[in-house]
Scaffold this motif. Structure first.
Motif, mmCIF file in Angstrom:
data_model
loop_
_atom_site.group_PDB
_atom_site.id
_atom_site.type_symbol
_atom_site.label_atom_id
_atom_site.label_comp_id
_atom_site.label_asym_id
_atom_site.label_seq_id
_atom_site.Cartn_x
_atom_site.Cartn_y
_atom_site.Cartn_z
ATOM 1 N N ILE A 179 -2.305 3.365 13.490
ATOM 2 C CA ILE A 179 -3.262 4.472 13.425
ATOM 3 C C ILE A 179 -2.561 5.801 13.693
ATOM 4 C CG2 ILE A 179 -5.303 5.489 14.531
ATOM 5 C CD1 ILE A 179 -6.362 2.652 14.942
ATOM 6 N N LEU A 180 -1.509 5.768 14.519
ATOM 7 C CA LEU A 180 -0.787 6.991 14.861
ATOM 8 C C LEU A 180 -0.021 7.566 13.677
ATOM 9 C CD1 LEU A 180 0.666 6.109 18.392
ATOM 10 C CD2 LEU A 180 -1.607 6.954 17.772
ATOM 11 N N THR A 181 0.202 6.766 12.637
ATOM 12 C CA THR A 181 0.961 7.252 11.480
ATOM 13 C C THR A 181 0.078 7.897 10.419
ATOM 14 O OG1 THR A 181 0.871 5.221 10.128
ATOM 15 C CG2 THR A 181 2.563 5.317 11.853
ATOM 16 N N ASN A 226 6.393 -2.659 -1.654
ATOM 17 C CA ASN A 226 4.999 -2.899 -2.055
ATOM 18 C C ASN A 226 4.020 -1.868 -1.488
ATOM 19 O OD1 ASN A 226 5.472 -5.173 -3.639
ATOM 20 N ND2 ASN A 226 5.283 -6.588 -1.911
ATOM 21 N N HIS A 227 4.368 -1.230 -0.370
ATOM 22 C CA HIS A 227 3.358 -0.429 0.334
ATOM 23 C C HIS A 227 3.731 1.036 0.562
ATOM 24 C CE1 HIS A 227 0.576 -3.711 1.244
ATOM 25 N NE2 HIS A 227 1.643 -4.460 1.385
ATOM 26 N N LEU A 228 4.999 1.410 0.385
ATOM 27 C CA LEU A 228 5.373 2.798 0.678
ATOM 28 C C LEU A 228 4.692 3.780 -0.273
ATOM 29 C CD1 LEU A 228 6.847 4.993 2.159
ATOM 30 C CD2 LEU A 228 8.942 4.391 0.909
ATOM 31 N N ARG A 229 4.647 3.462 -1.564
ATOM 32 C CA ARG A 229 3.981 4.364 -2.507
ATOM 33 C C ARG A 229 2.515 4.551 -2.136
ATOM 34 N NH1 ARG A 229 7.206 1.609 -6.099
ATOM 35 N NH2 ARG A 229 8.589 2.878 -7.425
ATOM 36 N N ILE A 230 1.857 3.464 -1.741
ATOM 37 C CA ILE A 230 0.433 3.544 -1.392
ATOM 38 C C ILE A 230 0.239 4.436 -0.172
ATOM 39 C CG2 ILE A 230 -1.608 2.228 -0.692
ATOM 40 C CD1 ILE A 230 -0.365 -0.195 -2.160
ATOM 41 N N ALA A 231 1.063 4.227 0.857
ATOM 42 C CA ALA A 231 0.952 5.054 2.061
ATOM 43 C C ALA A 231 1.250 6.514 1.757
ATOM 44 C CB ALA A 231 1.907 4.521 3.131
ATOM 45 N N ASN A 237 -4.972 4.878 4.020
ATOM 46 C CA ASN A 237 -4.950 3.442 3.749
ATOM 47 C C ASN A 237 -4.311 2.724 4.936
ATOM 48 O OD1 ASN A 237 -4.098 0.793 2.777
ATOM 49 N ND2 ASN A 237 -4.669 1.534 0.742
ATOM 50 N N LEU A 238 -5.150 2.237 5.845
ATOM 51 C CA LEU A 238 -4.652 1.660 7.095
ATOM 52 C C LEU A 238 -3.901 0.364 6.852
ATOM 53 C CD1 LEU A 238 -4.426 1.929 10.132
ATOM 54 C CD2 LEU A 238 -6.628 0.759 10.354
ATOM 55 N N LYS A 243 1.261 -2.285 7.316
ATOM 56 C CA LYS A 243 2.371 -3.025 6.711
ATOM 57 C C LYS A 243 3.677 -2.233 6.856
ATOM 58 C CE LYS A 243 0.116 -6.596 4.807
ATOM 59 N NZ LYS A 243 -1.276 -6.210 4.974
ATOM 60 N N MET A 244 3.601 -0.924 6.672
ATOM 61 C CA MET A 244 4.792 -0.095 6.796
ATOM 62 C C MET A 244 5.277 -0.029 8.247
ATOM 63 S SD MET A 244 6.077 0.983 3.988
ATOM 64 C CE MET A 244 7.183 2.164 4.772
#
Length: 400
Positions: A179-181, A226-231, A237-238, A243-244
């Motif tokens: 959540i902190l990110t 898989n998840h860096l682009r989404i973040a 997107n929690l 995942k990151m």
């Protein structure tokens, strides 16, 4: 039978959404008065106040040092250390990115062992006493500093980034709350995410890798791709943030036990001399260094390729190694990673210091862990190659 390996990590890792709520309990278990180390950005967005609330809820007294910046220096360490000693703090809490955590590590060790942080370069004998207990709380998914035994501090007199590695720099507790990110801007999400990818890939191909580090590294690589682009595109997107955060921690565990290689060795002089944030300077180098290393790491890069592209069942190892490198190049391009020229580094100044950069890179020790160990001139050539590297080009050419 082969020899044995050793794997080090913090005594406790608390992770997942809302894990920050455990801060007060962890502090009480380790000390009575806190030195809270953070920066003005964390103060501005309210995360320092949030930590203070949990400390107050556990009746813990504290003082704060909030002047760390993006590249912690020996001057920051001296300021925070003086406050720590004056206030007789017996536990340190670091909240922020890798810079805040690295600064806290340095203060924790110097507070009980004395001297100047640079005294601890390259020798274990100078660290005799246990450091002040440290609780590390990352606010980015990138450096993995919360689970590593490394601190990177800039020597302001010599413009050198000192990478200091010792078990004493390992935090006692890591609290990894995704959540902190969420408040992390896209550009920082990109830079720190690629930093984590560098940690994972370098740990995986390192000459010092071992089965445990390989498992953590591969898991981290898969999750990041898989998840860096989404973040990056959707900071709310929690799921991808979580995942990151876990991938960054896994990558940190991998490289603190297997070390980093040529990317980090070359990255530190860029940061020290041109004040480029660490994640960005790593990203500027990663694809080019993998191209340089490929022939000596075909099998490892092919294994990564199989993990990230499982549909390519009939491809050769060489083809899969190229798939790995091209996917990383594309990721850097999609995240708007600049080369050194686009960042604004002056080419004339770059040319004047490029041999010093190569010397400093080799002196860090990291290039010696690379599958293909470069000469001084090869590092100079790589710096020139990276200066105006095209992340979109299908093929680049190293130039001297």
């Amino acid at each position: 039978m082969g020899g044995y390996s050793e794997f080090r990590m913090p005594n406790s890792v608390i992770y997942g959404p809302n894990s920050l709520t455990q801060l007060g309990e962890q502090v009480v278990a380790h000390g009575n008065k806190v030195l809270l180390i953070s920066d003005r950005i964390m103060e501005k967005i309210g995360l320092v106040k949030k930590c203070e609330k949990y400390l107050e809820g556990s009746d813990v007294s504290y003082v704060s040092y909030l002047d760390v910046n993006t590249e912690p220096t020996d001057l920051h360490i001296n300021e925070a250390l003086n406050l720590c000693l004056r206030e007789q703090c017996d536990v340190i809490v670091a909240v922020g990115g890798g810079s805040c955590i690295d600064a806290a590590k340095a203060v924790a060790v110097v507070a009980t062992n004395g001297g100047y942080i640079g005294d601890y370069l390259g020798g274990d004998s100078t660290i005799k006493e246990q450091p002040i207990p440290l609780i590390a709380i990352p606010t980015t998914a990138g450096t993995g500093s919360e689970v590593t035994n490394v601190t990177v501090i800039t020597n302001t007199k010599e413009d050198i980034k000192m990478m200091i590695k010792h078990l004493s720099f390992l935090p006692n507790v890591a609290i990894v709350d995704p959540i902190l990110t969420i408040s992390t801007p896209p550009s920082v999400t990109a830079a720190t995410g690629i930093d984590a990818l560098c940690h994972a890939i370098e740990a995986y191909i390192s000459r010092l890798s071992q089965p445990l580090t390989e498992n953590f590294a591969l898991s981290a690589i898969e999750a990041i791709l898989n998840h860096l682009r989404i973040a990056y595109e959707d900071r709310e997107n929690l799921d991808s943030r979580e995942k990151m955060a876990i991938a960054s921690m896994q990558a940190g565990l991998a490289f603190t036990n297997a070390s980093v290689t040529l990317v980090h060795g070359m990255s530190r002089p860029i940061g020290a001399l041109f004040h480029v944030p660490h994640g960005i300077s790593n990203a500027m180098l990663l694809p080019a260094v993998l191209e340089f290393t490929k022939e000596s790491a075909i099998d490892a890069l092919a294994t990564i390729g199989r993990v990230i592209s499982p549909e390519l069942k009939t491809s050769t190892n060489e083809e899969l190694a190229d798939v790995t490198i091209n996917k990383i190049k594309q990721l850097c391009y999609d995240l708007n990673i600049p080369n050194m020229k686009k960042w604004g580094i002056d080419e004339n100044k770059f040319q004047k210091v490029v041999h010093k950069m190569a010397t400093d890179a080799i002196a860090s020790g990291s290039p010696a862990n690379n599958p293909k160990v470069p000469s001084h001139q090869e590092i100079v050539d790589l710096y020139y190659y990276c200066f105006d590297y095209d992340f979109q080009a299908s093929k680049n050419t190293i130039k001297s």
